[in-house]
Each structure stands twice: as C-alpha cells, then as structure tokens.
Design an enzyme around this catalytic site. Structure first.
Site, PDB file in Angstrom:
ATOM      1  N   LYS A 274       9.784 -30.759  -4.781  1.00 35.61           N
ATOM      2  CA  LYS A 274      10.542 -30.811  -6.156  1.00 35.61           C
ATOM      3  C   LYS A 274      11.723 -30.111  -6.044  1.00 35.61           C
ATOM      4  CE  LYS A 274       6.690 -32.179  -9.112  1.00 35.61           C
ATOM      5  NZ  LYS A 274       7.105 -33.174  -9.807  1.00 35.61           N
ATOM      6  N   ARG A 348      -2.410 -39.446  -9.074  1.00 39.38           N
ATOM      7  CA  ARG A 348      -3.012 -40.418  -9.091  1.00 39.38           C
ATOM      8  C   ARG A 348      -4.016 -40.411  -7.689  1.00 39.38           C
ATOM      9  NH1 ARG A 348       2.465 -43.629  -8.584  1.00 39.38           N
ATOM     10  NH2 ARG A 348       3.081 -41.751  -9.482  1.00 39.38           N
TER      11      ARG A 348
END
Ligand code: BES
Ligand code: MN
Ligand code: ZN
Length: 496
Positions: A274, A348
């Site tokens: 990120k 996920r």
C-alpha cells in the site's frame, strides 16, 4: 482507559449537591422536578432559558452555574426537541448528557418530561449513551513521561419513576456497552502490541465468562489445509491464529449461529504494498474480528439463550522474503484453488478458510462475517452504513431492522452471476480480485464461493469500524460497530 462513569438508578428526589440535569422540550415547559428547582432558585431556570435563548433543540444543552438558593454546582438543561424520541435518540441523548456533565464528580440525571414518564428501556439506553460517550483510548498518553494520574470516578445517578425497571434493563445494556468498548479497545490498539497471538489471548480471556475457546496455531492450521489463510500469514514473523469462541446458551443439539471476523492485525498490502499515506490506519484491519469478540463478550455476559460460534482469523499481512507473490496459486481448505492477483486482497483469503472451517465443523444455522474488506465500500457508502451482501432476503430484512433500531445501519448491495464471472481465473478456479469496478461486490462474490447452501451475510465494515466522524456516543477513532447491531439481531430473532 479513561474512567467510565459509575451509574446508579434512583427514584426522583431533589438533588442536593453536584450537578442536576433536566430534560426540556421545545415548548419549554418544565417537568415537575425542574419546576421545583426553578421555584427554589427564584426562577433561575426560566431566566436562563430566556437569557440564553435556549430552544430545547434535540441534544442541545445549557449550563446554569451555581443557581441562587440551590446547593447545586450546576443545573443543566438538555434539549429533547419536539418529535417523539426513537430508541437511538435516547442513546444519543445520554451521550449528549454525559458531555454536558463530563469530568464533574457527581451528577443527577433527572429523566422526567413535562408530558409524562420516561420508560425503563429508554433510561437504560440513556445510560448506555453515557457510558459509550465516556470512552477515551488514552492509555498511551503520559504526563511528563509518566502514566497520567487517574481522575476520580464520575458518579451518575439516573432518576426516574421506574428506576427498578431501568436497573433491570441496564443489567443487559451494560454488558452490551462493555462488548462495544472491548471492540473499540481492540481496534484502537496498535499492531506492535496486538499481534495474532495477543489477540488470540484476548479471545481466550472470554473463558472467564463461561465460554469455551479453542486456539488453532500454525501446525493445526496446516493440518486443516487452511492454505489460503496461511498464504497471507507467511510474510510475517508473527504466526497466524484462528480463535473459535463457543457459547452454548441454547438447547443442547440445536445448530449454532456463527459469526466470523477478519482479523488482519496489520495490512501493509504485502508485496502489492500500500502507499505510505494513511497506512497506519491498517492497524484497524481487524475490526471485524474485534466486533465478533465484543459481540461474544456481550452474548456470553448476558447469558444469551442461543448456541453461538465466534470464529476469527488472525494474521499479519507483511512483505518479506517469504511473502506470497502475485501470481501464486493456493489451494483453500474447501479444495478450490485461488490465483492471488493482488496480495492486498488478503481479507477474503483469510475469511474463505475460516468460513469453510466453521461450515464443515459446526454446520451452523447461518454464518455472518464481518470484515474491513474493501476501500470500495467507503466509496459507495461512506462511514454512514455498512454494506451487506447475502443469499438470504430474510436475514437482510432482519439486519436492516436491527440497524434502524440500534443506529448501526446497513445497506444491501447486489450479488449476481455476472459479478461472479469477474473473479474467474485463467489459471485457477478463481482469482482474488475482480478488477477496478464493483470492488466490494466482487469481494463478496469471492466469499460466496465458500458458503455453499448455508444462509450467509457478509458485512463490509471498512467504513464503519473506524474513522467515523465523532458523534454523541463516540469520540474515539474506533467505533465498536457491529456489537450492538448483532446483539439486537440475536435478541430479536434467534433466542429462546
Ligand atoms: N483492508 C483493506 C480494505 C480497507 C481499506 C479497510 C480502507 C479499511 C479502510 C483490504 O485488505 C484491501 O486492501 N482491499 C483492497 C482490495 C483490492 C486490492 C482489490 C482495496 O480495497 O483496495
Ligand atoms: Mn489489503
Ligand atoms: Zn485488509
């Protein structure tokens, strides 16, 4: 943590010291006790209302200092507006009331209205609002390098006719407040202090309340073939944990309900790293797991009459020589293979294996997962609503209702075959990202591939678990979102 108020319920009697808070509607007529205080102070209340041009707007307050003829430090007027008050208004009113008396050692909150009595339930919600408002994550603030001196406790007496009813309702609402504050504490805690192991220990601590807690470590997770979860964890020197919190408050043999939380203690993005700006907020990427832990605390402490499983997947997503790469293919516990396109779509992967584990071992009545799953849900819904995704219209309706009742609101977003196609992979059964558009939906479609026929709701709390604007009942970065919502869902539909 900042001192929480000591709350007691009492019949309405003229307060003799400290602060007295009274409610005032827009027509500015005084309740019986306010009338009494006004008379004893030769009209100080009515004069202040006029002088300050106080309008009795909902949540507005006006302080009258040391009114003549009374031994009180302050009389505080708290506006209740003109409309019928909803449950959530009473909650926020408690927060506004707490703000008005904050820091002072002794206060009496007189819950009496000119039009009639305040119900026990509303008084209890008022107390909850006071407690939630008092929360402050200040444990790392020092004064001159030493821990801050503890301030004396704030003692609050809530006065109302049905004080016994209110004290009874508070037994429940107090533990729901505690569950919410536990979730806030976990989210606010920095990742150097709260790693997967430390978080698992917090879950384990629920055993003191009567739960059974099982902690799976690296070797057990390998034996369970949870390779999607393990792939995320492999870039961190701190090993993963899965904590299973079990509460059997229902009939023996009844299928449990299950709550599953994403607990990424820190999300750097991994190799798909990120940008630096704002990355510190990713200490809150365990907001789903925090909500599940806080919810289990509340359900266990109030001895909810239902069998419940709370399962949290705890990992740290780091870039490292051993970290997973884009293009890697992992085999999930379900047997389905996943091509990892972006290591930053890690939540996920963690949830896929925990959902499969819970489904296979516990055959639950339903599964609800909570996860700070996508930035896209912030684009869609901001901080005001969590996104929900589900294969059950009924559960969505129940959740919407619980959301309205608690103020922890939700908004349903769609799922469909066409979205599902977006995560087909050329090399594996699926890929972990679906491209630029509909990012929250393709994330949910990914999870859906692991829930089978079980009733399921995914709640994307990336916008609601943290970073919400400050309000009457929360002044902290972490909100504790989800605890009150799901406690309410359970109480209204799944107990007894
Ligand atoms: N933890 C983040 C999502 C997030 C973003 C939570 C902002 C809270 C605030 C999640 O793991 C993530 O990085 N999601 C990616 C997915 C993308 C790579 C498909 C995102 O939302 O950008
Ligand atoms: Mn991520
Ligand atoms: Zn994440």
């Amino acid at each position: 943590m900042a001192k929480l108020p000591v709350i007691k319920f009492h019949p309405v009697t003229a307060p003799k010291s400290g602060n007295a808070l009274v409610l005032l509607g827009k027509d500015l007529s005084l309740c019986a006790m306010a009338e009494e205080l006004n008379t004893a102070s030769q009209g100080a209340l009515s004069r202040a209302i006029k002088a300050a041009d106080f309008k009795g707007d909902l949540f507005a307050s006006q302080v009258i200092l040391a009114p003549n003829g009374l031994e009180l430090d302050r009389v505080i007027l708290l506006g209740i507006g003109e409309k019928d008050l909803l449950d959530t208004d009473w909650l926020r009113l408690g927060g506004a009331g707490m703000a008005a008396v904050k820091g002072f050692e002794k206060s009496s909150m007189i819950l009496q209205r000119a039009e009639g009595e305040v119900s026990a339930e509303h008084a209890s919600l008022f107390a909850m609002g006071m407690k939630l408002r008092s929360y402050d994550f200040d444990k790392y603030k020092t004064e001159k390098g030493a821990p801050k001196e503890d301030k004396p406790s704030v003692h609050v007496t809530i006065q109302l006719a049905d004080h016994e009813g209110a004290a009874k309702a508070w037994e429940r609402d107090d533990v729901i407040s505690n569950g919410t504050l536990l979730a806030r504490d976990l989210v606010n805690e920095p990742a150097n202090i709260l790693g997967p192991e430390e978080f698992a220990a917090k879950a384990k601590a629920l055993e003191a309340l009567g739960a059974e807690v099982e902690i799976l470590e690296q070797a057990e997770l390998e034996a369970e073939n949870m390779w999607a979860l393990l792939g995320v964890a492999q870039g961190s020197v701190r090993g993963p944990r899965v904590a299973i919190i079990k509460w059997n408050g229902g009939e023996q043999g009844d299928a449990p309900i299950a709550f599953i939380g994403k607990g990424v203690v820190f999300d750097t993005g991994g190799i798909s790293i990120k940008p630096a700006g704002g990355m510190e907020e990713m200490k809150g990427d365990m907001g789903g797991a925090a909500a599940v832990t806080g919810l289990m605390h509340a359900l266990i402490a109030r001895k909810a009459k239902v069998n419940v499983i709370g399962a949290i997947g705890l990992v740290e997503n780091m870039p490292d020589g051993n970290a997973q790469r884009p293009g890697d293919i992992v085999t999930s516990k379900s047997g389905q293979t996943i091509e990892v396109i972006n290591t930053d779509a890690e939540g996920r992967l963690v949830l896929a294996d925990v959902l499969t584990y819970v489904k296979e071992i516990y055959e639950p009545r339903f599964m609800i997962d909570l996860a700070t799953l996508t930035g896209a849900v912030l684009v869609a819904l901001g901080n005001q609503n969590a996104g929900i995704f589900s294969n059950s219209d009924e559960m969505c309706a129940q959740l919407s209702q619980a959301g309205e009742a608690t103020g922890e609101t939700v908004w349903r977003l769609p799922l469909s075959k066409d979205y599902d196609k977006m995560i087909d992979s050329q090399f594996a059964d699926m890929k972990n990202t679906g491209g630029r558009w509909a990012g929250s939906i393709t994330a949910a479609q990914f999870l859906k591939r692991f829930v089978g026929e079980t009733d399921w709701v995914h709640i994307d709390v990336a916008g609601t678990a943290m970073g919400s604007p400050k309000n009457e009942i929360n002044q902290s970065w972490a909100s504790g979102y989800g605890v009150r919502l799901l406690d309410r869902l359970v109480a209204d539909h799944y107990e007894g």
